[in-house]
Design an enzyme around this catalytic site. Structure first.
Site, mmCIF file in Angstrom:
data_model
loop_
_atom_site.group_PDB
_atom_site.id
_atom_site.type_symbol
_atom_site.label_atom_id
_atom_site.label_comp_id
_atom_site.label_asym_id
_atom_site.label_seq_id
_atom_site.Cartn_x
_atom_site.Cartn_y
_atom_site.Cartn_z
ATOM 1 N N ASP A 233 1.036 2.647 3.729
ATOM 2 C CA ASP A 233 0.127 3.721 3.312
ATOM 3 C C ASP A 233 0.899 5.039 3.184
ATOM 4 O O ASP A 233 0.422 6.110 3.567
ATOM 5 C CB ASP A 233 -1.045 3.876 4.285
ATOM 6 N N HIS B 214 0.841 -1.207 0.000
ATOM 7 C CA HIS B 214 0.000 0.000 0.000
ATOM 8 C C HIS B 214 0.875 1.256 0.000
ATOM 9 O O HIS B 214 1.272 1.754 1.043
ATOM 10 C CB HIS B 214 -0.891 -0.032 1.247
ATOM 11 N N ASP C 102 -8.744 2.939 -2.974
ATOM 12 C CA ASP C 102 -8.216 3.518 -1.738
ATOM 13 C C ASP C 102 -8.205 5.040 -1.779
ATOM 14 O O ASP C 102 -7.819 5.657 -2.764
ATOM 15 C CB ASP C 102 -6.803 3.020 -1.456
ATOM 16 N N ASN D 50 -6.016 9.212 7.296
ATOM 17 C CA ASN D 50 -7.231 8.447 7.023
ATOM 18 C C ASN D 50 -6.858 6.966 6.892
ATOM 19 O O ASN D 50 -6.088 6.610 5.996
ATOM 20 C CB ASN D 50 -7.850 8.947 5.718
ATOM 21 N N ASN E 220 -5.130 6.106 -6.911
ATOM 22 C CA ASN E 220 -5.737 7.443 -6.854
ATOM 23 C C ASN E 220 -4.788 8.518 -7.371
ATOM 24 O O ASN E 220 -4.440 9.475 -6.682
ATOM 25 C CB ASN E 220 -6.228 7.769 -5.438
ATOM 26 N N HIS F 239 -5.528 -0.753 5.756
ATOM 27 C CA HIS F 239 -5.256 0.051 6.963
ATOM 28 C C HIS F 239 -6.295 -0.074 8.086
ATOM 29 O O HIS F 239 -6.889 0.911 8.532
ATOM 30 C CB HIS F 239 -5.044 1.519 6.613
ATOM 31 N N HIS G 36 1.485 5.190 -1.999
ATOM 32 C CA HIS G 36 1.018 6.229 -2.924
ATOM 33 C C HIS G 36 2.236 6.902 -3.549
ATOM 34 O O HIS G 36 3.027 7.534 -2.855
ATOM 35 C CB HIS G 36 0.159 7.262 -2.190
ATOM 36 N N LEU G 37 2.384 6.754 -4.859
ATOM 37 C CA LEU G 37 3.524 7.331 -5.568
ATOM 38 C C LEU G 37 3.141 8.599 -6.334
ATOM 39 O O LEU G 37 4.001 9.263 -6.906
ATOM 40 C CB LEU G 37 4.142 6.297 -6.511
ATOM 41 N N ARG G 38 1.841 8.919 -6.397
ATOM 42 C CA ARG G 38 1.300 10.196 -6.893
ATOM 43 C C ARG G 38 1.442 10.434 -8.390
ATOM 44 O O ARG G 38 0.736 11.264 -8.932
ATOM 45 C CB ARG G 38 1.913 11.385 -6.132
#
Length: 433
Positions: free
Chosen positions: A303, A56, A150, A276, A90, A230, A58-60
């Site tokens: 996360d 999990h 997510d 979150n 996302n 999470h 986030h690499l954006r």
């Protein structure tokens, strides 16, 4: 490809031994190995672990390269001991088509610091109304097997059922962000006495638990695989434990920050602690530690959620949710689970390498043990070191760590991906993707 002989490493914390790496695999393990022409690495006092796998991250990229790129996120992952990460969907555009997931996958290959496995969106644009191209993403060059909205919950039970049914065709898994949207409108922190005292709208535990309860029943009904992202409350642990007792194919993850931090930190009104799901109570922290120890929770997942400074250096209600965590994850797990006697290093490897690789079906030999003939994904870790976390000491483009100024145990000294060092002596190396 350069060969390496690692001298005196303690595999999973055991007795010192040498490890020879050649041709991208582990060639030999034993005391006094002949170096030949190989480069020697002094690992005396260091623990050797298989490369970590993050389920999990986030690499954006694409869309928010001001917060992170696949390259910088991969470098942060390597510094944290990770050799494979799963990039959440996302982005902008959302990773809901074969084209976007293949773009992320190729960017990961070009970076060369870790393997990047894209996670596909469950619904088009994360909108929650229409299934995304799950089959096309599964058949793409990225071979997506994990799907998640997510950041948003797949709130519609019919759509969630259809997604669970669909992924059965290719052995996929739906990773649910468990957050009932109507119960969390404008929610800012864990709901309880403290939220009332601070005047911040509360985020009740039941908003997470009700979705998990619904979804384990749906997964059982259709005979599919569910992964809970999470998990953060005692009730959530109990629901997952119950589902597993039924033999249902349910797995769950907990983040490092939910293993360590509590909602009492929100008293500072510092948005660095806004996340979150929100930080919960000390009782919840104890429950997730117990759940991770007894195997109810399968995985520690970071996360890792980078944000530019302007999205955090503002008033609490306007701030973005999320914390970075790739470079501190192993240290937090050591502090909360190993140093407390709740997990052995062998069990840490299960929760942070073997289990996440198995859940996602990650290829490339990730999650495999340190044994002769296995791919040379490994980490050298100094469990006796201590460090004070400094926000600027990161490969990430973002600085939103909740551990700033906090002393944490342990330090990743080296990371090898297919026998190539991405990190040596704590320093990123030049690699060819």
């Amino acid at each position: 490809m350069t060969d390496y002989v690692i001298r005196g490493a303690r595999v999973l914390g055991g007795e010192p031994t040498d490890i020879a790496l050649s041709g991208g695999v582990i060639e030999a393990i034993g005391a006094g190995l002949d170096a030949g022409g190989a480069t020697e690495v002094d690992a005396r006092g260091l623990i050797a672990l298989p490369g970590l796998v993050d389920l999990h991250t986030h690499l954006r990229e694409p869309g928010r390269e001001d917060a992170e790129t696949v390259l910088t996120g991969s470098q942060a992952a390597a510094r944290g001991g990770f050799t494979c990460v799963h990039a959440m969907a996302n982005t902008d555009p959302v990773a809901d088509t074969a084209g976007v997931v293949e773009q992320v996958w190729r960017l990961g290959r070009e970076s060369g610091y870790c393997d990047v496995q894209p996670v596909g969106a469950v619904t088009v644009g994360l909108g929650g109304t229409q299934l995304a191209e799950l089959g096309a993403m599964a058949d793409s060059a990225a071979t997506v097997r994990v799907f998640s909205d997510d950041g948003k919950c797949v709130w519609d039970p019919v759509l969630m059922r259809r997604a669970l049914e669909y992924v059965k065709a290719f052995g996929g898994v739906i990773a649910q962000h468990a957050q009932e949207p109507r119960l969390t409108e404008n929610a800012q922190m864990n709901e309880g006495v403290l939220s009332g005292e601070l005047g911040l709208p509360g985020w009740p535990a039941v908003a997470e638990e009700s979705i998990i309860a619904r979804d384990v029943l749906l997964a059982a009904h259709v005979g599919s695989r569910l992964h809970v992202c999470h998990l953060s409350t005692r009730g959530s642990v109990e629901i997952v434990r119950w589902a597993k007792s039924k033999g249902w194919d349910v797995t769950a993850e907990v983040t490092p920050h939910h293993l360590l931090l509590t909602d009492d930190l929100v008293r500072s009104y510092d948005p660095i602690y806004k996340v979150n799901p929100p930080l919960r109570t000390a009782d919840d922290v104890q429950a997730v530690r117990e759940g991770l120890a007894d195997g109810t929770i399968d995985v520690v997942a970071t996360d890792h959620a980078p944000h530019p400074m302007e999205d955090k250096e503002c008033e609490w209600s306007a701030a973005a949710f999320g914390m970075i965590g790739l470079e501190t994850a192993l240290s937090v797990v050591q502090q909360t689970m190993v140093d407390t006697g709740l997990l052995s290093w062998e069990q840490v490897v299960d929760r942070m390498s073997a289990a996440p690789a198995k859940i996602s079906g990650a290829g490339g030999g990730h999650g495999r043990p340190l044994a002769v003939g296995e791919p040379a994904h490994l980490v050298l870790y100094d469990a006796d070191a201590t460090r004070v976390v400094a926000p600027d000491d990161t490969a990430s483009l973002s600085r939103n760590t909740p551990y700033s100024g906090r002393e944490l145990p342990g330090r990743v000294v080296a990371t090898f991906l297919r026998g190539v060092p991405t990190v040596l002596d704590g320093t990123l190396q030049e690699v060819n993707g």
